[in-house]
Design an enzyme around this catalytic site. Structure first.
Site, PDB file in Angstrom:
ATOM      1  N   SER A   1       0.825  -1.208   0.000  1.00 56.70           N
ATOM      2  CA  SER A   1       0.000   0.000   0.000  1.00 56.70           C
ATOM      3  C   SER A   1       0.855   1.252   0.000  1.00 56.70           C
ATOM      4  O   SER A   1       1.959   1.272   0.566  1.00 56.70           O
ATOM      5  CB  SER A   1      -0.860  -0.022   1.263  1.00 56.70           C
ATOM      6  OG  SER A   1      -1.451   1.228   1.466  1.00 56.70           O
TER       7      SER A   1
ATOM      8  N   TYR B   1      -1.702   0.156  10.551  1.00 54.89           N
ATOM      9  CA  TYR B   1      -1.970  -0.542   9.288  1.00 54.89           C
ATOM     10  C   TYR B   1      -0.765  -0.444   8.352  1.00 54.89           C
ATOM     11  O   TYR B   1      -0.278  -1.454   7.824  1.00 54.89           O
ATOM     12  CB  TYR B   1      -3.211   0.053   8.609  1.00 54.89           C
ATOM     13  CG  TYR B   1      -3.363  -0.404   7.185  1.00 54.89           C
ATOM     14  CD1 TYR B   1      -3.815  -1.680   6.897  1.00 54.89           C
ATOM     15  CD2 TYR B   1      -3.014   0.429   6.123  1.00 54.89           C
ATOM     16  CE1 TYR B   1      -3.916  -2.115   5.579  1.00 54.89           C
ATOM     17  CE2 TYR B   1      -3.119   0.002   4.811  1.00 54.89           C
ATOM     18  CZ  TYR B   1      -3.571  -1.267   4.539  1.00 54.89           C
ATOM     19  OH  TYR B   1      -3.668  -1.697   3.241  1.00 54.89           O
TER      20      TYR B   1
ATOM     21  N   LYS C   1       1.998  -3.333   6.735  1.00 52.90           N
ATOM     22  CA  LYS C   1       2.300  -3.543   5.314  1.00 52.90           C
ATOM     23  C   LYS C   1       3.811  -3.480   5.083  1.00 52.90           C
ATOM     24  O   LYS C   1       4.373  -4.285   4.335  1.00 52.90           O
ATOM     25  CB  LYS C   1       1.583  -2.506   4.458  1.00 52.90           C
ATOM     26  CG  LYS C   1       0.081  -2.740   4.376  1.00 52.90           C
ATOM     27  CD  LYS C   1      -0.233  -3.910   3.477  1.00 52.90           C
ATOM     28  CE  LYS C   1      -1.569  -4.526   3.765  1.00 52.90           C
ATOM     29  NZ  LYS C   1      -1.875  -5.697   2.953  1.00 52.90           N
TER      30      LYS C   1
END
Ligand SMILES: NC(=O)c1ccc[n+]([C@@H]2O[C@H](COP(=O)([O-])OP(=O)(O)OC[C@H]3O[C@@H](n4cnc5c(N)ncnc54)[C@H](O)[C@@H]3O)[C@@H](O)[C@H]2O)c1
Length: 342
Positions: free
Chosen positions: A114, A141, A145
Site C-alpha cells: 500500500s 496498518y 504492510k
C-alpha cells in the site's frame, strides 16, 4: 494460482481477470470481510491464513506455483484502535503463508502492499512518490504492510522465493459487467460514499478540510480502477525475476484528483448534486498522495487504462445502484472522505 482474500474487493476482481486469461484461481478466504458470491471463478476454500496447515494442504492439492496475497485487514482507523489484530492477521498471517509456501514448489508471490508505507508522501508535498521515497507509515496498518514487505524480501534472499509487492494507491471503481464491486464494512472510501450521498442514502458526504495547499484546497489522491489493479497483478506474476528477487512497485494512475473533483464527477454521473459538507481536517491526512508509476511501466509493462475519473465513477455507480451482494452494507452508508490509501 492461490488467491488469498479472493472473496474481497480487489481479490475478486483479480480472480476474475486470472480466470479470463486462462489461469485457475483457488480462492482462500475466511469470509470475515469478503463474500462467497464474489468468489465465483476457479475453486473456493474457506479458511484462515493463520492456519498454515490448511494453506499447505491447498498448495499441495492444487500444485500451486504462484500466490497472490490479498487477505488482511485494511481499515486504517481500526488499526489505531486494534493494532494487535492487524499485526496478528496481516503480519502473522503472512508469516503463516510464507511457511506454507516454503519447500512446496510455490516460488512466486505477489503481495498487496500500500501507499500507506509512505505515510506523509514524497519529497515535496505535491510531488509524485517514487518507490525510493522514505518509508514512514502513519498508522499501525501501514506499519504492518511495511513489516510484511521486509519479511517477504528476507524470505526471498533466504529461500529463493521471488516476489513483487504492489503498493496500491486508492483502489476504486468496479468490474464493468456490474457482477462484482466494492463492499467494505465499514465503507470509508470516498467514491462509494459520494455516490451514496448523491443517491440520498445516509448523511451528506463530509469533506475533511478544504484549506490544504492544493489547487482547490481539498486533498489530492491517485484513484486507480480496480480492473487496472487486477491487470497489474497478472503482469507481476508473469514478469521474469531470478530466484531471490524482490521488487516493490507503485500501482497508481500517476494523476492526483481532488475530493472536489471526485464529488463533481459523481454529480455529473448522477445528473444531480452529491450533497456534502466541509469538516475539519483529520490528523495525519497528507495534502497529496500520488504515485510515480514509472517503475510499473518499465518493470511490468503495465500502465493504467481505465482510470479516468469519469470511467471509475461510471463503473462504481453501475455497481452501487445494483449490488449483487453486500447490499445491506450499501444501504446505510454515511459521510466520510477521503482517507489515506488502505
Ligand atoms: N482497497 C484499497 O484501496 C487498498 C489500497 C491499498 C492496499 N490494499 C490492500 O489490498 C488487499 C485487499 O484489499 P480489499 O480492499 O480487497 O479488502 P477486502 O476487505 O475487500 O478484502 C480482504 C479479504 O481478506 C479476507 N480476510 C481477512 N482476514 C482473513 C484471514 N485471517 N484469513 C483469510 N482471509 C481473510 C476477507 O474476508 C476479505 O475477503 C488488502 O491486503 C489491503 O491491505 C487495499
Amino acid at each position: 494460482m492461490l488467491v488469498t482474500g479472493g472473496a474481497g474487493y480487489i481479490g475478486a476482481h483479480t480472480a476474475k481477470a486470472l480466470h479470463e486469461q486462462g489461469y485457475f484461481p483457488v480462492v482462500f478466504d475466511d469470509l470475515s470481510l469478503g463474500f462467497r458470491e464474489a468468489a465465483r471463478w476457479g475453486a473456493f476454500v474457506q479458511g484462515d491464513i493463520r492456519d498454515t496447515r490448511a494453506l499447505a494442504e491447498v498448495i499441495e492439492a492444487h500444485a500451486v506455483k504462484t500466490v497472490v496475497h490479498f487477505a488482511g485487514l485494511i481499515e486504517v482507523g481500526r488499526s489505531v484502535a486494534r493494532p494487535d489484530l492487524f499485526w496478528d492477521i496481516n503480519v502473522a498471517g503472512t508469516i503463516s503463508l510464507l511457511a506454507a509456501m516454503r519447500g512446496r514448489g510455490a516460488d512466486r508471490l505477489v503481495f498487496s502492499s500500500s501507499a500507506a508505507v509512505y505515510g506523509q508522501g514524497g519529497r515535496g508535498p505535491l510531488d509524485p512518490i517514487p518507490e525510493t521515497a522514505p518509508k514512514a507509515p502513519a498508522s499501525p496498518y501501514g506499519d504492518t504492510k511495511l513489516a510484511c514487505e521486509w519479511m517477504i524480501q528476507a524470505e526471498c534472499r533466504a529461500y529463493g522465493l521471488s516476489a513483487v509487492a504492489l503498493r496500491y494507491f486508492n483502489a476504486a471503481g468496479a468490474d464493468p459487467s456490474g457482477e462484482i464491486g466494492e463492499a467494505h464494512e465499514p465503507e470509508t472510501h470516498l467514491i462509494p460514499l459520494a455516490i451514496a450521498a448523491g443517491l440520498g442514502r445516509g448523511r451528506p458526504l463530509t469533506i475533511f478540510g478544504d484549506d490544504f495547499d492544493t489547487p482547490d484546497g481539498t486533498c489530492l489522491r491517485d484513484y486507480i480502477h480496480v480492473s487496472d489493479l487486477a491487470e497489474a497483478h497478472i503482469a507481476a506474476l508473469k514478469v521474469e525475476l531470478p530466484p531471490g528477487a524482490f521488487e516493490a512497485v507503485n500501482v497508481g494512475a500517476g494523476q492526483g484528483r481532488s475530493v472536489r473533483e471526485v464529488v463533481a464527477a459523481v454529480s455529473r454521473a448522477l445528473d444531480r448534486p452529491a450533497p456534502h459538507v466541509i469538516g475539519a481536517r483529520r490528523p495525519g491526512d497528507p495534502p497529496s498522495l500520488v504515485a510515480d508509476p514509472s517503475h510499473a511501466r518499465s518493470l511490468l509493462g503495465w500502465s493504467a487504462k481505465r482510470s479516468s475519473l469519469d470511467q471509475i465513477v461510471a463503473d462504481a455507480l453501475r455497481w452501487e445502484t445494483k449490488p449483487t451482494y453486500g447490499a445491506g452494507l450499501r444501504a446505510g452508508l454515511a459521510g466520510h472522505s477521503p482517507r489515506t490509501p488502505a
